[in-house]
Design a protein around this motif. Structure first.
Motif, PDB file in Angstrom:
ATOM      1  N   GLU A 181       0.824  -1.192   0.192  1.00 34.70           N
ATOM      2  CA  GLU A 181       0.057   0.244   0.078  1.00 34.70           C
ATOM      3  C   GLU A 181       0.620   1.432  -0.292  1.00 34.70           C
ATOM      4  O   GLU A 181       0.655   2.067  -0.470  1.00 34.70           O
ATOM      5  N   GLU A 182       1.830   1.096   0.983  1.00 41.73           N
ATOM      6  CA  GLU A 182       2.631   2.841   1.112  1.00 41.73           C
ATOM      7  C   GLU A 182       3.575   3.108  -0.298  1.00 41.73           C
ATOM      8  O   GLU A 182       3.959   4.346  -0.377  1.00 41.73           O
ATOM      9  N   GLU A 183       3.874   1.896  -0.990  1.00 47.57           N
ATOM     10  CA  GLU A 183       4.731   2.057  -2.314  1.00 47.57           C
ATOM     11  C   GLU A 183       4.080   2.083  -3.616  1.00 47.57           C
ATOM     12  O   GLU A 183       4.327   1.535  -5.026  1.00 47.57           O
ATOM     13  N   ALA A 184       2.177   2.079  -3.338  1.00 43.69           N
ATOM     14  CA  ALA A 184       1.748   2.229  -4.550  1.00 43.69           C
ATOM     15  C   ALA A 184       1.352   3.192  -5.177  1.00 43.69           C
ATOM     16  O   ALA A 184       0.845   3.290  -6.699  1.00 43.69           O
ATOM     17  N   GLY A 185       1.459   4.398  -5.257  1.00 41.64           N
ATOM     18  CA  GLY A 185       1.452   5.346  -5.384  1.00 41.64           C
ATOM     19  C   GLY A 185       0.416   5.626  -6.153  1.00 41.64           C
ATOM     20  O   GLY A 185      -0.661   5.791  -4.786  1.00 41.64           O
ATOM     21  N   SER A 186      -0.338   6.021  -6.983  1.00 44.14           N
ATOM     22  CA  SER A 186      -2.090   6.682  -7.457  1.00 44.14           C
ATOM     23  C   SER A 186      -2.249   5.682  -8.544  1.00 44.14           C
ATOM     24  O   SER A 186      -1.943   4.798  -9.289  1.00 44.14           O
ATOM     25  N   VAL A 187      -3.841   5.409  -7.231  1.00 43.79           N
ATOM     26  CA  VAL A 187      -4.358   3.986  -7.911  1.00 43.79           C
ATOM     27  C   VAL A 187      -5.941   3.550  -8.344  1.00 43.79           C
ATOM     28  O   VAL A 187      -6.088   4.683  -6.569  1.00 43.79           O
ATOM     29  N   LEU A 188      -6.196   3.340  -8.614  1.00 41.36           N
ATOM     30  CA  LEU A 188      -7.633   3.654  -8.896  1.00 41.36           C
ATOM     31  C   LEU A 188      -8.031   1.535  -9.515  1.00 41.36           C
ATOM     32  O   LEU A 188      -7.718   1.004  -9.942  1.00 41.36           O
TER      33      LEU A 188
END
Ligand code: ADP
Ligand code: MG
Lengths: 261, 435
Positions: B85-92
């Motif tokens: 989660e913390e490395e996910a960046g921008s996600v939809l």
């Protein structure tokens, strides 16, 4: 572990319905090195390919046993897993698979699931053997045989031999296309394998390689059969005098397959 | 061709759908008009693939579920695609048509980048969307499916990158249907202003192996002058999904659009990926891999149209066909008159794993200008039995040897894909499909 053994009885092999091997018998044990010599077109590659189970070569008669088991009943991969190895005269190129990935798959194929070789150990072994064969480490990451020169392919066959440690190996013209330095390196690789648990059948039509790998027995092949067997002195005489004297002795006009009356 | 059942959606339904979402009136009107056009327009006619009997009508349109959840509440399959989660960046993440998860980094917000779902985009950035939505890239009236798309579009994503802004970390979207029936009417709109850059990666998944449904997807990508868009996609719908997917780009002067597409659906699929090289010096690169298995039928178009001078297109397609699957690969480089000094290159390779499978590679060059260079190569082949023998002679089983050869065959495309995440996802899905 019992001594490796490959035994062939009255083998007949055909390709496209044409009989090439015409009743060939022969036996090799662990600890022995045999040479099969003969001019081009006498069926040497056909013999080795048929023993490995090449799809184009049809065994039409005779028997072959590997450590007492019916070799001809086994699939190609089963033959390899049983401990048979063939260094091919013309190894295939396979794009997109690195040499290292291929070798690791091959090693793991022989091991049980869950007992795969560790990456570290694999790399260590590979490095060591590539050093013996004086192969640049970049070859591990190149696609399998793709764009390799003739000599590089041969070395790569020996690398596979050393990594896979078979019980009986057939080397089909491993010396062709090699200069003298490369020949010595390949011989060094094969000699490292020498042990009572390893037998080797060297197919060649020059005596050259046999200066570096001393054979216990020498067989001469003509017209799809072994026509003469002897000790290392036979190879030396062939080198000095060629094959004509054998043809005369046996009344053979044309030694190649399919030309005989 | 039977059309009756296509129109279980009438004007009232579409109006209500639009107004419930508080859509601007321009979109409501566009939808109604499109619905009307859909009734008279013909179906698309993909070259050499008959789609008469394909299911384009049976699906549920109402989106199910509409609550966002915390990251850890997402299905595991989805979390795996995103990573930590913390490395996910921008996600939809859109699940069964509704937003399930959405995060945008502070950095993107600060730079003025917009990354949001389609429904929010039309409400909050209506004018921007309106400037691009089904106007210059994909037209409403191309055929019945584009019209139906416009009438029924329900989800998707909007990406807007302002002038001179470079987005370094890929933006990721996951469209996931696991209720077995909801259709996917997804619209992805990517607009990059001059000299900007962005990488967008999408994953499509569904679980409807048995139940029929429809995906009708349109992506429109606009690369401004000197802008660069990298678009990665892994399509992996289940067998029950009939897919129409149209990903189209327009590149302005010196604009670049690079496509990396893993076309790995299990159901019948029509896929059109066309890039209009409008500006001088514009560039597109399309790398696609696909696998056909079971009895699925697929039709792939990779198309580059050169208008600008010095424009370049590179198409590389590798396909593997198993079982009784059938796929047509049409690669087209069209160089219009006036597009001098342009270059169009394409390579299509198909590997057949079964005698009952069908794979056609059709490279087509259409050139209306003398002063250009172009080339194509195509091949359809089977696994070389001698290669197989060689691998097996080292103890590798037939299945594993075939797997290695297939990977090797796809490696020139997979290995070239510029995104590690797409690459590893591709390898994983390929692994599953060729088994
Ligand atoms: N794949 C093949 N197709 C047709 N004929 C073959 C094939 N391989 C070998 N032969 C024929 O079999 C005979 C023996 O060939 P080969 O076993 O390669 O001999 P050697 O290895 O001793 O030079 C030759 O007459 C050759 O033409
Ligand atoms: Mg030979």
């Amino acid at each position: 572990m019992s001594t490796p053994n490959l035994k062939i009885e009255d083998l007949h092999v055909a390709i496209d319905d044409k009989e090439i091997i015409k009743g060939l018998s022969f036996e090799i044990n662990g600890g022995e090195i045999h040479a099969v010599m003969g001019p081009n077109g006498t069926g040497k590659s056909t013999l080795s390919a048929a023993l490995m189970g090449h799809p184009k070569y049809e065994v039409t008669g005779g028997k072959a046993f590997f450590n007492g088991e019916d070799l001809l009943e086994m699939d190609v991969d089963e033959r390899a897993k049983a401990g048979l190895f063939l260094a091919m005269q013309y190894p295939s190129e396979v794009s997109g698979i690195t040499n290292a990935d291929f070798l690791r798959s091959a090693i793991n194929a022989k091991r049980e699931e869950g007992d795969e070789i560790s990456l570290m150990k694999f790399i260590r072994e590979l490095d060591k053997k590539m050093e013996v064969l004086e192969m640049d480490s970049s070859f591990a990451h190149r696609y399998l045989n793709e764009g390799f020169s003739g000599g590089e392919k041969k070395r790569n066959e020996i690398l596979q031999l050393m990594m896979l440690e078979p019980k009986i190996a057939i080397l089909d013209e491993i010396d062709s296309g090699l200069d003298i330095d490369a020949l010595k390196i390949v011989a060094k690789g094969v000699n490292e394998m020498r042990s009572p648990d390893f037998g080797c059948l060297i197919i060649t039509h020059y005596q050259r390689l046999l200066n570096y790998i001393k054979p216990d027995k020498v067989h001469v092949m003509m017209q799809g059969r072994i026509v003469k067997s002897g000790g290392p002195e036979l190879a030396e005489r062939l080198e000095a005098e060629g094959y004509d004297w054998i043809k005369e002795e046996l009344g053979i006009e044309d030694e190649t397959v399919g030309q005989e009356a | 061709m039977s059309v009756d059942t296509s129109f279980k959606f009438d004007k009232d339904y579409v109006s209500k759908f639009s107004s419930e979402r508080q859509e601007p009136s321009w979109l409501a009107e566009l939808r109604l008009q499109a619905l009307e056009q859909a009734q008279s327009l013909p179906m698309p006619k993909p070259e050499k693939t008959k789609i008469d009997n394909w299911n384009f009508t049976e699906f549920k349109h109402e989106v199910s579920g509409n609550k966002q959840v915390a990251f850890h509440e997402l299905p595991e399959a989805i979390r795996e695609l995103i990573g930590k989660e913390e490395e996910a960046g921008s996600v939809l993440v859109i699940r069964n048509g509704a937003v399930a998860y959405h995060s945008v980094t502070e950095e993107l917000k600060d730079k003025g980048v917009i990354f949001t779902d389609f429904a929010t985009a039309v409400r909050e950035h209506g004018d921007l969307v309106r400037n691009y939505f089904m106007k210059d890239a994909v037209h409403v009236d191309e055929h019945r499916l584009t019209a139906l798309h416009a009438a029924l579009v329900s989800s998707g994503a909007f990406v807007y990158v302002p002038k001179n802004v470079e987005v370094d970390i890929p933006i990721q979207a996951i469209y996931f249907n696991d209720d077995g029936e909801t259709g996917i009417f997804n619209h992805v709109l990517i607009v990059t202003e001059d000299n900007s850059s962005v990488t967008y990666v999408e994953n499509y998944l569904s679980t409807n192996d048995e139940s029929p449904s429809v995906a009708n997807i349109v992506s429109e990508v606009f690369a401004g002058a000197g802008a660069k868009v990298i678009y990665g996609a892994v399509d992996n719908f289940a067998k029950g999904m009939t897919t129409y997917v149209n990903r189209r780009g327009r590149a302005a002067r010196d604009g670049r659009i690079e496509w990396a597409l893993g076309q790995l659906n299990d159901g019948n699929t029509i896929s059109d990926n066309t890039t209009h090289l409008v500006g001088d010096g514009s560039y597109t690169d399309k790398k696609t891999v696909s696998i056909g298995r079971g009895d699925q039928k697929q039709n792939f178009v990779a198309h580059a149209i050169h208008y600008g001078k010095h424009s370049e297109s590179y198409i590389l397609t590798h396909g593997v066909m198993k079982d009784t699957a059938s796929s047509i690969f049409n690669g087209i480089a069209k160089i219009e008159h006036g597009a001098t000094k342009s270059n169009g290159e394409q390579t299509e390779r198909v590997l057949m794993l079964s005698e009952k499978a069908r794979g056609d590679a059709n490279p087509i060059l259409l050139i209306d200008e003398d002063d250009v260079t172009a080339g194509h190569a195509a091949s359809v082949g089977t696994i070389d039995p001698i290669q197989l023998f060689y691998l097996m002679s080292r103890g590798i089983s037939k299945t594993e040897a075939e797997r290695l050869i297939i990977h090797g065959f796809l490696a020139p495309v997979v290995g070239e894909i510029p995104l590690e995440s797409v690459k590893s996802r591709l390898i994983e899905v390929i692994e599953r499909k060729v088994k």
